[in-house]
Each structure stands twice: as structure tokens, then as C-alpha cells.
Scaffold this motif. Sequence first.
Motif, PDB file in Angstrom:
ATOM      1  N   THR A 112       1.038  -0.859  -0.218  1.00 59.10           N
ATOM      2  CA  THR A 112       0.129  -0.156   0.190  1.00 59.10           C
ATOM      3  C   THR A 112       1.162   1.338   0.052  1.00 59.10           C
ATOM      4  N   THR A 113       1.906   0.880   0.237  1.00 53.13           N
ATOM      5  CA  THR A 113       2.808   2.253   0.578  1.00 53.13           C
ATOM      6  C   THR A 113       3.558   2.800  -0.590  1.00 53.13           C
ATOM      7  N   LYS A 114       4.109   1.570  -1.542  1.00 50.92           N
ATOM      8  CA  LYS A 114       3.644   1.801  -2.542  1.00 50.92           C
ATOM      9  C   LYS A 114       2.667   2.354  -3.709  1.00 50.92           C
ATOM     10  N   GLY A 115       1.753   1.690  -3.769  1.00 54.75           N
ATOM     11  CA  GLY A 115       0.768   2.350  -4.308  1.00 54.75           C
ATOM     12  C   GLY A 115       0.425   3.878  -3.656  1.00 54.75           C
ATOM     13  N   TYR A 116       0.731   3.722  -2.568  1.00 55.70           N
ATOM     14  CA  TYR A 116       0.524   6.019  -2.440  1.00 55.70           C
ATOM     15  C   TYR A 116       1.210   6.359  -2.748  1.00 55.70           C
ATOM     16  N   LYS A 117       2.771   6.624  -2.521  1.00 48.51           N
ATOM     17  CA  LYS A 117       3.525   6.982  -3.600  1.00 48.51           C
ATOM     18  C   LYS A 117       3.344   7.458  -5.341  1.00 48.51           C
ATOM     19  N   LEU A 118       3.301   5.536  -5.645  1.00 50.03           N
ATOM     20  CA  LEU A 118       3.006   5.735  -7.387  1.00 50.03           C
ATOM     21  C   LEU A 118       1.606   6.951  -6.951  1.00 50.03           C
TER      22      LEU A 118
END
Length: 267
Positions: free
Chosen positions: A211-217
Motif C-alpha cells: 500500500t505504501t508503494k501504491g500511495y507513492k505511485l
Amino acid sequence: MAFPSSSKAFASSACGYPDITRDWLHQRELKMRYRTAFNGEGYGVHPSTTSFTMHEETHTQAGKVIRDLHALGRDYARSDGPWTYRWTGIAGTKVCKPGYHRYGAAIDFTRFDWGSGRYMDTAVHGEERRRYLRRRYLAVIATCRKHFGTVLHCHNDPDGSHWNHIHADRGRQAVAMNWGYQTDTTIIQWAARDLAGMEDMAIDGDFGPQTTKGYKLLRERFGAEDVDPTSSPTASRLWLDLIGRHGMADEDAGAFRAGESAAAAAR
Ligand SMILES: [Zn+2]
């Protein structure tokens, strides 16, 4: 009148909280209709205009949801716009049972209708095969979260009953997003999956590494590096407005950028 501040107060008070009865949201011609049944394909059946009793603040906040969905249909229709908002399907508002419904501080949505076959049915479109309809459902969820702190839906369903309706309540005010709340985390996860192409994103409410990766994207695609949705209600609404626009217009993340959303987020 303010709401009792704790859920304990909600659980113990009487059913006689102040309320109003209305058959419309936002504008008098935008009626509510009670969902009485489902048809053979699983869509809700909403035969006629219906009055509902609820707390006045719930009516005001639900009216803002409809105001914003009307604006999204007008300005960000997927095709052949502008769309004009027509009516809202409802499963219930004030019910004398434990929880926020008891005080009329919650509302259960079943359908959002822009006329001419353009609508979102909460019993079907959240898990729809066609992505543009899942995106429309996401746009509705994000818009609900702009005006209600808690939004339950098919991917945020603690008691198993929300596969067929969206529940919004003011037990939590429309505060800044907080990754400790499944309401907020599931919206980011859903946006990462259906707007930013992270097909394997789990929508489970757990703000972990994926989710952190998705948020940053999303932050990068939205041009929102300087806008932290957990920092203030306004920043939160800016993100939710961006998600709503992309979802309604059926566009990939990046079609609209944070700088353009400031005005809408301020409301
Ligand atoms: Zn409910």
C-alpha cells in the motif's frame, strides 16, 4: 446540535435524537427512492420517491455528496457529457437499533443515478468486471469520504452486510485521512489498483509495504508530492477529489493533477 462525542454515548442514548424528514438530497428535485428489492440480475429496484427521517447534519452532508457527484457528472462524464444528476437510491437512514443509524447519523446508499442509463448500483458495480464501473464506484466512495468520516462498502465490510450498499456515518467527522482507519486505507488501495494499474493490490485495509508503494505511485501521478492527505481535512479532500475525478471520467491516474483540485477541495 452536536453529536455525542463517543461511540459509547451513541450506544446508550435513546432513539429520540433530533431529526428531519425529507425526500430529497441537495436540491428538492433530486429525490431519494427506497430500494425495495433486487431484480434478476442483482440490481436494486427503486420504484418511487420516498421520504426518510435522519439527523439534519446527515441530510446536509449527504446533500454535499450529491452536489459533488452532480458536478463530477457535469464536468467529468466518461462520455457524452455533461450528465445531469437525477436521483439517489437509499436502503435506510434512521432505524432504532444500536449504532449510528439509531440517531439518524448514518445513511445507506444503494444507487446514484445520472439518467439515460448512467448510474452506479452498489449491489453490483463494486466487484464489476468492467473497470470503468468499478472506477465509478470508487469515485462515489471517495466523494462520500469527503463529507463523512466512516464509509463502509464492498471492500470495507466488517460485518459482511455491505456487499449491496454503501454506509456513511458521522460517528467520525470528515477529518484528515488516517492510515489506521480501513475507510481511508481501502480508498488508497482501490485507487492504486484501478487508477494506477497495480492489478495485484489487495484491498484489505492494511497499510503495509504494498500500500505504501501504491500511495507513492498515486502521489507521483497526481503531482501531489507536497500534499499529505493525513495532514488536514483540506489536503484529504484534495486527494479524494482527484480520485473522484479520475474515477468518474474513467481516466488513469495522472490525467488530472493536484494543482487543479485546490478549489474543489476547499469546499
Ligand atoms: Zn448503514
